[in-house]
Design an enzyme around this catalytic site. Structure first.
Site, PDB file in Angstrom:
ATOM      1  NE  ARG A 275      -4.204  -1.406  -0.191  1.00 18.63           N
ATOM      2  CZ  ARG A 275      -4.249  -2.334  -1.132  1.00 18.63           C
ATOM      3  NH1 ARG A 275      -3.193  -2.509  -1.920  1.00 18.63           N
ATOM      4  NH2 ARG A 275      -5.313  -3.090  -1.298  1.00 18.63           N
TER       5      ARG A 275
ATOM      6  CD  GLU B  10      -1.630   4.005  -6.031  1.00 18.63           C
ATOM      7  OE1 GLU B  10      -2.709   3.559  -6.474  1.00 18.63           O
ATOM      8  OE2 GLU B  10      -0.753   3.284  -5.554  1.00 18.63           O
TER       9      GLU B  10
ATOM     10  CG  HIS C 275      -1.941  -0.012  -7.193  1.00 16.40           C
ATOM     11  ND1 HIS C 275      -2.567   0.740  -6.230  1.00 16.40           N
ATOM     12  CD2 HIS C 275      -2.025  -1.307  -6.746  1.00 16.40           C
ATOM     13  CE1 HIS C 275      -3.012  -0.038  -5.263  1.00 16.40           C
ATOM     14  NE2 HIS C 275      -2.698  -1.280  -5.554  1.00 16.40           N
TER      15      HIS C 275
END
Length: 377
Positions: A208, A237, A254
């Site tokens: 994360r 993000e 990601h």
């Protein structure tokens, strides 16, 4: 019955339509107005499932087709009678593939033999355990850190985080995001902890974004106080730090868990969870047909003059080269979300069949099978 679904979840269309009204929307367009009369939500990390979205709605269950569930206010849901599920382990093999490609790429760029290096794995759950396994198969020494597991299971072969940092050459994070408590992982690597790292160490985060303080990491790379870093997940993000990207060994949008096999697993688990809870007839539904990648899924490798681990490394890089994703992000940082939505087909090791030429000892065959490849007879 109404089910609201994220329209970026693959293989989902058609699974639930015979039994419910199904609405497909982008995650950002899944609003309180949309879900107020819904019975279920099937979502991804981009939809924040909290009181603002759910209060006064008819929602009975939320299924996220992801491992992570920090986008769900689980305490509020549980306190208000809303069931929630995630998809634990659904893309763990995909992250293993991503990490294997990264470790091989690092070894080739910096010219080291994996047998001379130690990988420290922080978080040894579905993902971290597979990362540890493939790292060991590639020849790395592996050290493990997972305080919750160590407390619960009394594991003797785990080390403290300080010990892991001291012993490791490459440190990789595979933890959930927890913002408080004794197992808090928010800014686990902040400026203070990064300062304990050596100048020859490499830091990787594919868990994360908030696990690593991005500003602290940027300063460390600018000051050359660590050797290198790679990120797949970022703070803020999709508005990521361009200066930080320029300093990284690899930066990706990601997508570590974005193999099509992993996505299919997540979709299957979510549909089954919703079907069981709502008592729909499709409780055994699963994704059965997954598209093939651009490269042929059958290929040959010549083992002449190579160790079994070198052959394995060549096979892994054939299935996926992390540098291609890194190059796409560097070329167009503003298309972070589009790159995720339009991600190329990536298949995991078991989708490939390898013909090994001149494997006179049979050792390469053993290594390849251990990694999950099929071997042509």
């Amino acid at each position: 019955m109404k089910i609201v679904c994220d329209n970026k979840i693959p293989f989902l269309k058609g699974a639930l339509e015979p039994y419910a009204e199904v609405v497909y929307l982008p995650g950002k367009d899944t609003t309180a107005e949309v879900v107020k009369d819904a019975d279920a939500i099937i979502t991804r990390t981009r939809t924040i499932c909290n009181e603002d979205l759910l209060k006064g709605s008819n929602v009975k269950i939320i299924a996220t087709a992801t491992i992570g569930f920090d986008h769900i206010d689980t305490a509020w849901c549980e306190g208000n009678g809303i069931e929630w599920t995630n998809a634990p382990g659904c893309n763990s093999w995909s992250v293993q593939q991503y990490m294997a490609s990264l470790l091989i790429s690092l070894s080739r760029t910096y010219g080291f033999d994996p047998k001379e290096k130690t990988v420290g794995v922080i978080g040894v759950g579905n993902v971290g355990s597979k990362v540890a396994r493939i790292a060991a198969l590639l020849g790395f020494k592996v050290v493990l850190n997972d305080p919750p597991r160590q407390r619960q299971e009394g594991l003797k072969d785990f080390v403290s985080l300080d010990e892991l940092i001291e012993e490791s050459d490459i440190i990789t994070c595979h933890v959930p995001l927890q913002r408080q408590g004794q197992d808090c992982t928010y800014h686990l690597f902040d400026s203070k902890r990064i300062a304990t790292m050596r100048k020859d160490q490499i830091l990787i985060n594919s868990s994360r974004g908030e696990v690593v303080d991005n500003q602290a990491l940027k300063h460390a790379l600018q000051d050359k106080s660590i050797l290198a870093a790679s990120l797949d997940v970022w703070e803020n993000e999709p508005g990521i730090d361009a200066e930080l990207l320029d300093l990284l060994y690899t930066g990706t949008p990601h997508i570590a868990g974005y193999s099509l096999d992993g996505k299919a697993n997540g979709t299957t688990m979510s549909v089954q969870a919703v079907a069981r809870y709502l008592d729909l007839p499709c409780q055994d539904w699963e994704v059965t047909e997954i598209p093939l990648p651009a490269q042929p899924v059958e290929f040959s490798l010549d083992c002449t003059g190579k160790t079994p681990r070198q052959v394995l490394a060549d096979a892994i890089m054939y299935t996926y080269d992390i540098k291609s994703d890194d190059a796409r992000l560097r070329a167009d940082i503003g298309s972070f979300e589009k790159q995720r939505a339009d991600y190329p087909v990536r298949r995991e090791f078991p989708a490939f069949t390898v013909r090994l030429e001149n494997d006179t000892t049979g050792c390469a065959t053993v290594f390849m099978r251990e990694a999950g490849f099929n071997i042509a007879e």
